[in-house]
Motif scaffolding. Structure first.
Motif, PDB file in Angstrom:
ATOM      1  N   THR A 160      55.734 -21.550 108.623  1.00 56.40           N
ATOM      2  CA  THR A 160      54.674 -20.489 107.762  1.00 56.40           C
ATOM      3  C   THR A 160      55.300 -19.090 108.780  1.00 56.40           C
ATOM      4  O   THR A 160      55.742 -18.128 108.010  1.00 56.40           O
ATOM      5  CB  THR A 160      53.684 -20.510 107.923  1.00 56.40           C
ATOM      6  OG1 THR A 160      53.403 -21.625 106.993  1.00 56.40           O
ATOM      7  CG2 THR A 160      52.797 -19.763 106.841  1.00 56.40           C
ATOM      8  N   ASN A 161      54.571 -18.938 110.394  1.00 56.35           N
ATOM      9  CA  ASN A 161      55.227 -18.320 110.801  1.00 56.35           C
ATOM     10  C   ASN A 161      56.733 -17.696 110.776  1.00 56.35           C
ATOM     11  O   ASN A 161      56.519 -16.187 111.089  1.00 56.35           O
ATOM     12  CB  ASN A 161      55.318 -18.721 112.760  1.00 56.35           C
ATOM     13  CG  ASN A 161      53.739 -18.311 112.875  1.00 56.35           C
ATOM     14  OD1 ASN A 161      52.769 -18.461 111.783  1.00 56.35           O
ATOM     15  ND2 ASN A 161      53.532 -18.576 113.424  1.00 56.35           N
ATOM     16  N   ALA A 162      57.663 -18.569 111.127  1.00 54.32           N
ATOM     17  CA  ALA A 162      59.238 -18.156 111.112  1.00 54.32           C
ATOM     18  C   ALA A 162      59.411 -17.290 109.508  1.00 54.32           C
ATOM     19  O   ALA A 162      60.016 -15.829 109.616  1.00 54.32           O
ATOM     20  CB  ALA A 162      59.949 -18.958 110.303  1.00 54.32           C
ATOM     21  N   HIS A 164      57.112 -15.339 107.675  1.00 50.43           N
ATOM     22  CA  HIS A 164      56.320 -14.197 108.072  1.00 50.43           C
ATOM     23  C   HIS A 164      56.869 -13.376 109.015  1.00 50.43           C
ATOM     24  O   HIS A 164      56.777 -12.108 108.932  1.00 50.43           O
ATOM     25  CB  HIS A 164      55.103 -14.811 108.646  1.00 50.43           C
ATOM     26  CG  HIS A 164      53.914 -15.680 107.834  1.00 50.43           C
ATOM     27  ND1 HIS A 164      52.689 -16.073 108.039  1.00 50.43           N
ATOM     28  CD2 HIS A 164      54.196 -15.077 105.781  1.00 50.43           C
ATOM     29  CE1 HIS A 164      52.155 -16.221 106.993  1.00 50.43           C
ATOM     30  NE2 HIS A 164      53.080 -15.482 105.912  1.00 50.43           N
ATOM     31  N   TYR A 165      57.565 -13.603 109.664  1.00 54.45           N
ATOM     32  CA  TYR A 165      57.792 -13.047 111.233  1.00 54.45           C
ATOM     33  C   TYR A 165      59.392 -12.748 111.134  1.00 54.45           C
ATOM     34  O   TYR A 165      60.229 -12.107 111.441  1.00 54.45           O
ATOM     35  CB  TYR A 165      58.116 -13.207 112.247  1.00 54.45           C
ATOM     36  CG  TYR A 165      55.899 -12.275 112.435  1.00 54.45           C
ATOM     37  CD1 TYR A 165      55.354 -11.676 112.304  1.00 54.45           C
ATOM     38  CD2 TYR A 165      55.436 -14.323 112.337  1.00 54.45           C
ATOM     39  CE1 TYR A 165      53.760 -11.848 112.359  1.00 54.45           C
ATOM     40  CE2 TYR A 165      53.735 -14.157 112.133  1.00 54.45           C
ATOM     41  CZ  TYR A 165      53.161 -13.103 112.201  1.00 54.45           C
ATOM     42  OH  TYR A 165      52.008 -12.935 112.377  1.00 54.45           O
ATOM     43  N   THR A 166      60.338 -12.861 109.647  1.00 50.80           N
ATOM     44  CA  THR A 166      61.273 -12.832 109.157  1.00 50.80           C
ATOM     45  C   THR A 166      61.818 -12.239 108.296  1.00 50.80           C
ATOM     46  O   THR A 166      61.273 -12.439 107.430  1.00 50.80           O
ATOM     47  CB  THR A 166      62.705 -14.205 109.722  1.00 50.80           C
ATOM     48  OG1 THR A 166      61.578 -14.843 110.576  1.00 50.80           O
ATOM     49  CG2 THR A 166      63.617 -13.924 109.394  1.00 50.80           C
ATOM     50  N   ARG A 213      50.216  -6.341 111.880  1.00 47.63           N
ATOM     51  CA  ARG A 213      51.468  -7.451 111.013  1.00 47.63           C
ATOM     52  C   ARG A 213      50.761  -8.682 110.123  1.00 47.63           C
ATOM     53  O   ARG A 213      50.551  -9.226 109.429  1.00 47.63           O
ATOM     54  CB  ARG A 213      52.681  -7.629 111.557  1.00 47.63           C
ATOM     55  CG  ARG A 213      53.964  -8.314 111.061  1.00 47.63           C
ATOM     56  CD  ARG A 213      54.804  -8.624 111.638  1.00 47.63           C
ATOM     57  NE  ARG A 213      55.907  -8.792 110.741  1.00 47.63           N
ATOM     58  CZ  ARG A 213      57.122  -8.614 110.229  1.00 47.63           C
ATOM     59  NH1 ARG A 213      57.421  -7.096 110.569  1.00 47.63           N
ATOM     60  NH2 ARG A 213      57.954  -8.907 109.542  1.00 47.63           N
ATOM     61  N   SER A 214      50.149  -9.273 111.487  1.00 49.01           N
ATOM     62  CA  SER A 214      49.472 -10.554 111.489  1.00 49.01           C
ATOM     63  C   SER A 214      48.051 -10.712 109.880  1.00 49.01           C
ATOM     64  O   SER A 214      48.256 -11.744 109.131  1.00 49.01           O
ATOM     65  CB  SER A 214      48.554 -10.447 112.301  1.00 49.01           C
ATOM     66  OG  SER A 214      47.716 -11.807 112.080  1.00 49.01           O
ATOM     67  N   ARG A 215      47.528  -9.234 109.750  1.00 46.56           N
ATOM     68  CA  ARG A 215      47.073  -9.484 108.912  1.00 46.56           C
ATOM     69  C   ARG A 215      47.723  -9.654 107.672  1.00 46.56           C
ATOM     70  O   ARG A 215      47.194  -9.612 106.466  1.00 46.56           O
ATOM     71  CB  ARG A 215      45.770  -7.686 108.995  1.00 46.56           C
ATOM     72  CG  ARG A 215      44.322  -8.086 109.472  1.00 46.56           C
ATOM     73  CD  ARG A 215      44.031  -6.638 109.515  1.00 46.56           C
ATOM     74  NE  ARG A 215      43.338  -6.545 107.657  1.00 46.56           N
ATOM     75  CZ  ARG A 215      42.056  -7.085 107.724  1.00 46.56           C
ATOM     76  NH1 ARG A 215      41.774  -8.417 108.001  1.00 46.56           N
ATOM     77  NH2 ARG A 215      42.006  -6.255 106.300  1.00 46.56           N
ATOM     78  N   THR A 220      45.902 -16.172 110.514  1.00 46.30           N
ATOM     79  CA  THR A 220      43.979 -16.609 110.861  1.00 46.30           C
ATOM     80  C   THR A 220      44.467 -16.427 112.498  1.00 46.30           C
ATOM     81  O   THR A 220      43.305 -16.065 113.700  1.00 46.30           O
ATOM     82  CB  THR A 220      43.853 -18.032 110.619  1.00 46.30           C
ATOM     83  OG1 THR A 220      44.861 -18.554 111.230  1.00 46.30           O
ATOM     84  CG2 THR A 220      43.754 -18.418 109.500  1.00 46.30           C
ATOM     85  N   GLY A 221      45.177 -15.925 112.784  1.00 44.82           N
ATOM     86  CA  GLY A 221      45.248 -16.270 113.960  1.00 44.82           C
ATOM     87  C   GLY A 221      45.345 -17.117 114.783  1.00 44.82           C
ATOM     88  O   GLY A 221      45.044 -16.992 116.552  1.00 44.82           O
ATOM     89  N   LEU A 222      45.649 -18.776 114.887  1.00 46.99           N
ATOM     90  CA  LEU A 222      44.614 -19.272 114.702  1.00 46.99           C
ATOM     91  C   LEU A 222      45.881 -20.779 114.660  1.00 46.99           C
ATOM     92  O   LEU A 222      45.914 -21.824 115.349  1.00 46.99           O
ATOM     93  CB  LEU A 222      43.295 -20.305 113.997  1.00 46.99           C
ATOM     94  CG  LEU A 222      42.210 -19.655 114.622  1.00 46.99           C
ATOM     95  CD1 LEU A 222      40.756 -20.349 113.506  1.00 46.99           C
ATOM     96  CD2 LEU A 222      41.744 -19.967 115.847  1.00 46.99           C
TER      97      LEU A 222
END
Ligand code: ADP
Length: 264
Positions: A160-162, A164-166, A213-215, A220-222
């Protein structure tokens, strides 16, 4: 007060006891500080969506708006509710892991199955974002020792992170390096990357390189704190190699199960 030995000097035993007490107190203070920081963080994280929901709901109730504006405001209320739900759900996951993490329920797990199930869950999200997932573990038969649902959670969070940040057009590659006693699993992306100074800290609860960006992604930052907890309960290590603007390679290790079904 430290009890004094009869001849007036403080004995080694008393010094030792006093040091142990000091250690306990400072350890207790540190834990207490961590607990109160955590509560402050959670309150802050919850307050932001609640304030937005309240504000937009009040505006809708207070005055007349055209249908388009109404829809826009309702969308914000919806998105902020989802954010709150995700936060509460991640908090529950962390608490559950902290209270009940035991290796009792560990069993033989086929790593390739866990990876392909996770990729399957996330594939639609990747396609919608214009990102390709290259799963190089498809045909493998590496057996590891662990908890399949927890390992799936690790992969889902990293994937999921990959995503979101790609940026669109990027590629995520999942691959593994096999060693005699362990496997090193990589989730590697061609995304925005992480500055050197932040790389160690991204596994801390609520630490974000770029809060906005996270928002925007509903993070959630977790996610990485959960990954860290699960990997450590499995006796593994984890880390990230990344270059700003070039991509990130998140990896973790897990013990292999060597035996009848293993491939070494
Ligand atoms: P979040 O919900 O904010 O994504 P995480 O704990 O999952 O929280 O990640 C913490 C931070 O690490 C993110 O806010 C982001 O700044 C950074 N990060 C995580 N994964 C990646 C990645 N694949 N590429 C770039 N940055 C990342």
């Amino acid at each position: 007060p430290i009890p004094v030995e009869p001849h007036g000097t403080v004995g080694a035993r008393q010094v030792h006891t006093a040091l142990l007490l000091c250690n306990d107190v400072s350890q207790w203070r540190r834990l207490e500080q961590m607990r109160s920081d955590f509560v402050a963080n959670v309150s802050h994280e919850l307050k932001t969506p609640i304030t937005a929901i309240q504000g937009f709901a009040e505006t809708l109730l207070d005055s007349e708006h055209d249908a388009e504006t109404e829809k826009e405001f309702l969308q914000v209320i919806h998105d902020e509710s989802v954010r709150m739900k995700n936060l509460v759900s991640d908090l529950l996951t962390l608490t559950r892991l902290e209270n009940g993490s035991s290796t009792d329920a560990f069993h033989e797990v086929n790593l390739a199955d866990v990876v392909s199930e996770s990729v399957q869950v996330i594939e639609r999200m990747a396609t919608a974002a214009g990102i390709q997932i290259d799963n190089q573990l498809q045909e493998g038969s590496i057996t590891v020792w662990g908890h399949d649902e927890q390992l799936k959670q690790v992969l889902l969070n990293l994937l999921t992170n990959a995503i979101h940040y790609t940026p669109t057009g990027g590629v995520i590659t999942v691959f593994a390096e096999s060693y005699v006693d362990r496997v090193k699993v990589h989730v590697s992306d061609t995304g925005i990357g992480i500055p050197k100074e932040d790389q160690d800290r991204v596994f801390e609860r609520f630490y974000r390189v770029d809060r906005d960006r996270s928002r925007a992604t509903g993070g959630t930052g977790l996610g990485l704190a959960i990954v860290k907890h699960i990997v450590q309960t499995h006796g593994g290590e984890l880390g990230v190699d990344s270059q700003l603007g070039m991509g990130s390679d998140f990896w973790f290790t897990i013990s292999r199960l060597r035996g009848l079904h293993a491939d070494l």
